[in-house]
Design a protein around this motif. Structure first.
Motif, PDB file in Angstrom:
ATOM      1  N   ALA A  82       0.839  -1.204   0.000  1.00  0.00           N
ATOM      2  CA  ALA A  82       0.000   0.000   0.000  1.00  0.00           C
ATOM      3  C   ALA A  82       0.874   1.255   0.000  1.00  0.00           C
ATOM      4  CB  ALA A  82      -0.926  -0.004   1.216  1.00  0.00           C
ATOM      5  N   ALA A  83       1.941   1.242   0.799  1.00  0.00           N
ATOM      6  CA  ALA A  83       2.830   2.416   0.872  1.00  0.00           C
ATOM      7  C   ALA A  83       3.484   2.665  -0.483  1.00  0.00           C
ATOM      8  CB  ALA A  83       3.874   2.202   1.957  1.00  0.00           C
ATOM      9  N   GLU A  84       3.788   1.587  -1.200  1.00  0.00           N
ATOM     10  CA  GLU A  84       4.413   1.745  -2.528  1.00  0.00           C
ATOM     11  C   GLU A  84       3.436   2.339  -3.543  1.00  0.00           C
ATOM     12  OE1 GLU A  84       7.528  -1.946  -1.881  1.00  0.00           O
ATOM     13  OE2 GLU A  84       5.839  -2.207  -3.264  1.00  0.00           O
ATOM     14  N   GLN A  85       2.145   2.073  -3.350  1.00  0.00           N
ATOM     15  CA  GLN A  85       1.137   2.580  -4.303  1.00  0.00           C
ATOM     16  C   GLN A  85       0.676   3.992  -3.969  1.00  0.00           C
ATOM     17  OE1 GLN A  85       0.826   0.619  -6.788  1.00  0.00           O
ATOM     18  NE2 GLN A  85       1.921  -1.004  -5.685  1.00  0.00           N
ATOM     19  N   SER A  86       0.881   4.406  -2.728  1.00  0.00           N
ATOM     20  CA  SER A  86       0.213   5.613  -2.253  1.00  0.00           C
ATOM     21  C   SER A  86       1.109   6.845  -2.328  1.00  0.00           C
ATOM     22  CB  SER A  86      -0.213   5.403  -0.784  1.00  0.00           C
ATOM     23  OG  SER A  86      -0.739   6.599  -0.268  1.00  0.00           O
ATOM     24  N   PRO A  87       0.568   7.952  -2.861  1.00  0.00           N
ATOM     25  CA  PRO A  87       1.341   9.200  -2.817  1.00  0.00           C
ATOM     26  C   PRO A  87       1.313   9.867  -1.438  1.00  0.00           C
ATOM     27  CG  PRO A  87      -0.736   9.542  -3.967  1.00  0.00           C
ATOM     28  CD  PRO A  87      -0.681   8.083  -3.619  1.00  0.00           C
ATOM     29  N   VAL A  88       0.434   9.420  -0.544  1.00  0.00           N
ATOM     30  CA  VAL A  88       0.416   9.984   0.814  1.00  0.00           C
ATOM     31  C   VAL A  88       0.947   8.908   1.771  1.00  0.00           C
ATOM     32  CG1 VAL A  88      -1.543  11.482   0.259  1.00  0.00           C
ATOM     33  CG2 VAL A  88      -1.969   9.268   1.375  1.00  0.00           C
ATOM     34  N   PRO A  89       1.473   9.307   2.930  1.00  0.00           N
ATOM     35  CA  PRO A  89       2.047   8.305   3.830  1.00  0.00           C
ATOM     36  C   PRO A  89       1.022   7.277   4.306  1.00  0.00           C
ATOM     37  CG  PRO A  89       2.680  10.532   4.498  1.00  0.00           C
ATOM     38  CD  PRO A  89       1.625  10.680   3.442  1.00  0.00           C
ATOM     39  N   VAL A  90       1.527   6.066   4.545  1.00  0.00           N
ATOM     40  CA  VAL A  90       0.708   4.965   5.064  1.00  0.00           C
ATOM     41  C   VAL A  90       1.302   4.522   6.394  1.00  0.00           C
ATOM     42  CG1 VAL A  90      -0.015   2.566   4.690  1.00  0.00           C
ATOM     43  CG2 VAL A  90       0.031   4.179   2.760  1.00  0.00           C
ATOM     44  N   ILE A  91       0.447   4.391   7.397  1.00  0.00           N
ATOM     45  CA  ILE A  91       0.875   3.825   8.684  1.00  0.00           C
ATOM     46  C   ILE A  91       0.304   2.417   8.783  1.00  0.00           C
ATOM     47  CG2 ILE A  91       0.757   4.011  11.189  1.00  0.00           C
ATOM     48  CD1 ILE A  91       0.429   7.015  10.921  1.00  0.00           C
ATOM     49  N   ASN A  92       1.198   1.468   9.051  1.00  0.00           N
ATOM     50  CA  ASN A  92       0.786   0.074   9.208  1.00  0.00           C
ATOM     51  C   ASN A  92       0.198  -0.130  10.607  1.00  0.00           C
ATOM     52  OD1 ASN A  92       0.553  -2.688   9.230  1.00  0.00           O
ATOM     53  ND2 ASN A  92       2.766  -3.113   9.118  1.00  0.00           N
ATOM     54  N   ALA A  93      -1.080  -0.471  10.652  1.00  0.00           N
ATOM     55  CA  ALA A  93      -1.742  -0.746  11.933  1.00  0.00           C
ATOM     56  C   ALA A  93      -1.814  -2.249  12.187  1.00  0.00           C
ATOM     57  CB  ALA A  93      -3.127  -0.124  11.925  1.00  0.00           C
ATOM     58  N   GLY A  94      -0.889  -2.993  11.559  1.00  0.00           N
ATOM     59  CA  GLY A  94      -0.828  -4.451  11.705  1.00  0.00           C
ATOM     60  C   GLY A  94      -1.076  -5.108  10.374  1.00  0.00           C
ATOM     61  N   ASP A  95      -0.081  -5.916   9.900  1.00  0.00           N
ATOM     62  CA  ASP A  95      -0.284  -6.669   8.653  1.00  0.00           C
ATOM     63  C   ASP A  95       0.006  -8.140   8.907  1.00  0.00           C
ATOM     64  OD1 ASP A  95       2.505  -6.061   8.880  1.00  0.00           O
ATOM     65  OD2 ASP A  95       2.803  -6.369   6.730  1.00  0.00           O
ATOM     66  N   GLY A  96      -1.080  -8.908   9.008  1.00  0.00           N
ATOM     67  CA  GLY A  96      -0.958 -10.344   9.260  1.00  0.00           C
ATOM     68  C   GLY A  96      -0.078 -10.613  10.469  1.00  0.00           C
ATOM     69  N   ALA A  97       0.797 -11.608  10.340  1.00  0.00           N
ATOM     70  CA  ALA A  97       1.700 -11.961  11.448  1.00  0.00           C
ATOM     71  C   ALA A  97       3.011 -11.202  11.348  1.00  0.00           C
ATOM     72  CB  ALA A  97       1.971 -13.466  11.423  1.00  0.00           C
ATOM     73  N   ASN A  98       3.045 -10.180  10.497  1.00  0.00           N
ATOM     74  CA  ASN A  98       4.319  -9.540  10.176  1.00  0.00           C
ATOM     75  C   ASN A  98       4.722  -8.469  11.182  1.00  0.00           C
ATOM     76  OD1 ASN A  98       6.601  -8.909   8.624  1.00  0.00           O
ATOM     77  ND2 ASN A  98       5.478  -7.379   7.448  1.00  0.00           N
ATOM     78  N   GLN A  99       4.138  -7.281  11.121  1.00  0.00           N
ATOM     79  CA  GLN A  99       4.611  -6.133  11.901  1.00  0.00           C
ATOM     80  C   GLN A  99       3.437  -5.347  12.467  1.00  0.00           C
ATOM     81  OE1 GLN A  99       7.715  -4.048  12.257  1.00  0.00           O
ATOM     82  NE2 GLN A  99       8.941  -5.879  11.911  1.00  0.00           N
ATOM     83  N   HIS A 100       3.693  -4.670  13.577  1.00  0.00           N
ATOM     84  CA  HIS A 100       2.697  -3.791  14.191  1.00  0.00           C
ATOM     85  C   HIS A 100       3.489  -2.654  14.847  1.00  0.00           C
ATOM     86  CE1 HIS A 100      -0.948  -2.421  15.928  1.00  0.00           C
ATOM     87  NE2 HIS A 100      -1.343  -3.487  16.601  1.00  0.00           N
ATOM     88  N   PRO A 101       4.080  -1.772  14.004  1.00  0.00           N
ATOM     89  CA  PRO A 101       5.073  -0.838  14.549  1.00  0.00           C
ATOM     90  C   PRO A 101       4.523   0.187  15.531  1.00  0.00           C
ATOM     91  CG  PRO A 101       4.602  -0.360  12.226  1.00  0.00           C
ATOM     92  CD  PRO A 101       3.947  -1.663  12.539  1.00  0.00           C
ATOM     93  N   THR A 102       3.255   0.579  15.378  1.00  0.00           N
ATOM     94  CA  THR A 102       2.742   1.575  16.335  1.00  0.00           C
ATOM     95  C   THR A 102       2.492   0.925  17.695  1.00  0.00           C
ATOM     96  OG1 THR A 102       0.388   1.360  15.724  1.00  0.00           O
ATOM     97  CG2 THR A 102       1.715   2.904  14.452  1.00  0.00           C
ATOM     98  N   GLN A 103       2.161  -0.376  17.692  1.00  0.00           N
ATOM     99  CA  GLN A 103       2.063  -1.103  18.967  1.00  0.00           C
ATOM    100  C   GLN A 103       3.435  -1.129  19.644  1.00  0.00           C
ATOM    101  OE1 GLN A 103      -0.760  -2.807  20.447  1.00  0.00           O
ATOM    102  NE2 GLN A 103       0.598  -2.971  22.201  1.00  0.00           N
ATOM    103  N   THR A 104       4.468  -1.315  18.842  1.00  0.00           N
ATOM    104  CA  THR A 104       5.821  -1.352  19.406  1.00  0.00           C
ATOM    105  C   THR A 104       6.180  -0.028  20.059  1.00  0.00           C
ATOM    106  OG1 THR A 104       6.486  -2.911  17.746  1.00  0.00           O
ATOM    107  CG2 THR A 104       8.248  -1.689  18.805  1.00  0.00           C
TER     108      THR A 104
END
Ligand code: CP
Length: 304
Positions: free
Chosen positions: A112-134
């Protein structure tokens, strides 16, 4: 700083950026009424269920004075008609200054971040990452321990599918921790994260029994066994109750121990723990609102 950048993985930001976000979060906790984003529109796209992440993000957006668009149920969107994630993101980025997205697929946030001209915040993607939780976990650790350095951190439960533990060990690796991984064989910390720690020279131990680590830990990070990630539900049934923390188990722990959990819990922390002063998981969830205010404000350049 992270101005105008997406936050997809905790590895996207430097140690200095993390510490700056924690400082900003403390500022927002001390003074939550800072409507710095009047006139901005933020999209909140949740393709997977959430209580805390979505509501704390949307509260943060509202407290900052932004307006919020989005959905909490992809069933009401044109994804049900077959619209791709790429097209959805391209549409939403026409409308919003920032996109917050949770998705069930690992890698969806990066895509999504690669497609988007505006910033994307990951709120959790599968079992991968949840950086704002961190970042909110780090804020909670810093607040309860008076610093982040040289802590003994026990991570208990689902270390295979638990995206919060994956992000957390990477972030805390800047601060010379010792990790204690407590998991059944089926849910052990994946090798890639152990290799990461080996390369950084970070000490970790692996245990089967939670009692081994209770007297030592400064932070006890409990996790839910992630039923939704299992392809074999028989395996889930076998491991789901492996670890249950009860209040009487805490008598051997250090005074400074604090119990964290990203929540929701489904049985791994007995409710008799809730009144113990070492239980910190509800305050931790509240800290999420201040931390997310800080992240949004930093990305949209409202706080230099
Ligand atoms: N910690 C967390 O991500 O909770 P939710 O799934 O309720 O957002």
């Amino acid at each position: 700083m992270i101005k105008n950048k997406s936050l997809v993985s905790i590895n996207d930001i430097s140690k200095e950026d993390m510490l700056r976000i924690l400082e900003l979060a403390a500022d927002f906790e001390a003074n939550p009424d800072q409507p710095l984003l009047r006139g901005k529109i933020i999209a909140s796209l949740f393709f997977e269920p959430s209580t805390r992440t979505r509501l704390s993000f949307e509260t943060a957006m509202n407290r900052l004075g932004a307006r919020v668009i989005g959905f909490s149920d992809p069933g009401v969107t044109s994804a049900t008609k077959g619209e791709t994630l790429k097209d959805t993101i391209k549409m939403v980025s026409n409308y919003a200054d920032l996109i917050v997205m949770r998705h069930y697929l690992e890698g969806a946030a990066r895509y999504a971040a690669e497609q988007s001209p505006v910033p994307v915040i990951n709120a959790g993607d599968g079992a991968n990452q949840h950086p704002t939780q961190t970042l909110l976990d780090m804020y909670s650790i810093n607040k309860t321990q008076g610093g982040l350095d040289n802590l003994k951190i026990a991570l208990v439960g689902d270390l295979k599918y638990g995206r919060t533990v994956h992000s957390l060990i990477q972030a805390m690796s800047y601060f010379n921790p010792t990790f204690y991984f407590v998991a059944p064989d089926e849910l052990k910390m994946p090798q890639e994260y152990k290799t990461f720690l080996d390369e950084k020279g970070i000490t970790y131990e692996e245990h089967r029994d939670m009692a081994d680590v209770l007297p030592t830990a400064d932070i006890l990070y409990m996790t839910r066994v992630q039923k939704e990630r299992f392809s074999d539900l028989m395996e889930y049934e076998r491991v789901k109750n492996t670890y249950v923390l009860h209040n009487d188990m805490l008598s051997v722990t250090k005074d400074n121990l604090r119990i964290l959990h990203p929540l929701p819990r489904v049985g791994e922390i007995s409710t008799d723990v809730d009144q113990n002063p070492k239980a910190y998981f509800f305050e931790q969830a509240k800290n999420g609102m201040y931390t997310r205010m800080a992240i949004i404000a930093a990305i949209l350049g409202a706080k230099e």
